[in-house]
Write a protein that holds these residues in place. Sequence first.
Motif, mmCIF file in Angstrom:
data_model
loop_
_atom_site.group_PDB
_atom_site.id
_atom_site.type_symbol
_atom_site.label_atom_id
_atom_site.label_comp_id
_atom_site.label_asym_id
_atom_site.label_seq_id
_atom_site.Cartn_x
_atom_site.Cartn_y
_atom_site.Cartn_z
ATOM 1 N N SER A 12 0.835 -1.197 0.000
ATOM 2 C CA SER A 12 0.000 0.000 0.000
ATOM 3 C C SER A 12 0.875 1.255 0.000
ATOM 4 N N ALA A 13 1.963 1.223 0.751
ATOM 5 C CA ALA A 13 2.889 2.360 0.783
ATOM 6 C C ALA A 13 3.532 2.569 -0.588
ATOM 7 N N ILE A 14 3.921 1.478 -1.239
ATOM 8 C CA ILE A 14 4.501 1.591 -2.581
ATOM 9 C C ILE A 14 3.477 2.184 -3.544
ATOM 10 N N ALA A 15 2.246 1.715 -3.464
ATOM 11 C CA ALA A 15 1.193 2.244 -4.340
ATOM 12 C C ALA A 15 1.043 3.746 -4.141
ATOM 13 N N SER A 16 1.048 4.178 -2.894
ATOM 14 C CA SER A 16 0.893 5.599 -2.599
ATOM 15 C C SER A 16 2.080 6.419 -3.116
ATOM 16 N N VAL A 17 3.275 5.913 -2.913
ATOM 17 C CA VAL A 17 4.473 6.618 -3.381
ATOM 18 C C VAL A 17 4.473 6.726 -4.902
ATOM 19 N N PHE B 127 1.890 6.592 -6.915
ATOM 20 C CA PHE B 127 0.825 7.477 -7.376
ATOM 21 C C PHE B 127 1.232 8.941 -7.188
ATOM 22 N N THR B 128 1.853 9.242 -6.060
ATOM 23 C CA THR B 128 2.326 10.608 -5.826
ATOM 24 C C THR B 128 3.350 11.002 -6.889
ATOM 25 N N ARG B 129 4.233 10.069 -7.214
ATOM 26 C CA ARG B 129 5.225 10.345 -8.252
ATOM 27 C C ARG B 129 4.545 10.563 -9.600
ATOM 28 N N PHE B 130 3.517 9.766 -9.879
ATOM 29 C CA PHE B 130 2.747 9.973 -11.116
ATOM 30 C C PHE B 130 2.145 11.375 -11.135
ATOM 31 N N GLU B 131 1.559 11.800 -10.009
ATOM 32 C CA GLU B 131 0.951 13.122 -9.958
ATOM 33 C C GLU B 131 1.967 14.231 -10.224
ATOM 34 N N ARG B 132 3.176 14.021 -9.774
ATOM 35 C CA ARG B 132 4.212 15.045 -9.947
ATOM 36 C C ARG B 132 4.843 15.017 -11.327
ATOM 37 N N ASP C 263 4.446 5.156 -13.752
ATOM 38 C CA ASP C 263 4.253 5.279 -12.304
ATOM 39 C C ASP C 263 2.822 4.932 -11.916
ATOM 40 N N LEU C 264 1.867 5.356 -12.723
ATOM 41 C CA LEU C 264 0.469 5.018 -12.445
ATOM 42 C C LEU C 264 0.260 3.511 -12.571
ATOM 43 N N ASP C 265 0.830 2.904 -13.587
ATOM 44 C CA ASP C 265 0.732 1.450 -13.743
ATOM 45 C C ASP C 265 1.345 0.731 -12.547
ATOM 46 N N ALA C 266 2.495 1.220 -12.075
ATOM 47 C CA ALA C 266 3.157 0.613 -10.913
ATOM 48 C C ALA C 266 2.304 0.790 -9.659
ATOM 49 N N ALA C 267 1.646 1.949 -9.526
ATOM 50 C CA ALA C 267 0.756 2.178 -8.387
ATOM 51 C C ALA C 267 -0.404 1.188 -8.417
ATOM 52 N N ILE C 268 -0.949 0.938 -9.599
ATOM 53 C CA ILE C 268 -2.061 -0.003 -9.728
ATOM 54 C C ILE C 268 -1.610 -1.419 -9.389
ATOM 55 N N ARG C 269 -0.460 -1.832 -9.904
ATOM 56 C CA ARG C 269 0.040 -3.179 -9.582
ATOM 57 C C ARG C 269 0.264 -3.347 -8.081
#
Length: 192
Positions: A34-39, A41-46, A52-58
Amino acid sequence: MTVPEARDAQRPPPVQDAVTATPIDHPDRAELMSAIASVRFTRFERRGAAADLDAAIRAGQEAVGETPPGHPDRAENLMFLGSCLGMRFELARAAADLDAAIRAGQEAIAATRPGDPHCSGYLAALCAALFTRFEQTRDVVDLDAAIRAGLAALAVAPEGHPDRIIYKFLVDHAESARSDRIGPLAETDVAP
């Protein structure tokens, strides 16, 4: 050992290294994912990188898969996954992502414990996702489900909740679309 090496040795490893070092059946693995997903996603937003979004989803999928039914974090992990999938739908317009986001939202609501303060937000997010799918498919079933989810969000949000105005807007928007299309939802059909 040099001073810089000693400092590096005292630093915790990056989250990904911690996951790699954590046995697959460790009770904290879902929390790490869950922490990796959040990190990510934040990186994707930036940065805006789809990878990064794909990695957040995985990572989010793995977090959900490793969070057992009844666990207090399950609803939150499902909702975060749904948000990531919804964002990917907004970018790529793949209907499968929107469908998966809706399923994750429905599962999150089913996993929400009574009195959870996040329930109204989960319901509002589901309302928005269902309305988005209605806009894509014109299936009134989705529109009616969106209205029910929005009304349920309003019902569980206490008076004075800062997001009630948003929930009301979602409901009004969906009800307006329904009235324009086929007429108002019957009173007997509004129960969540």
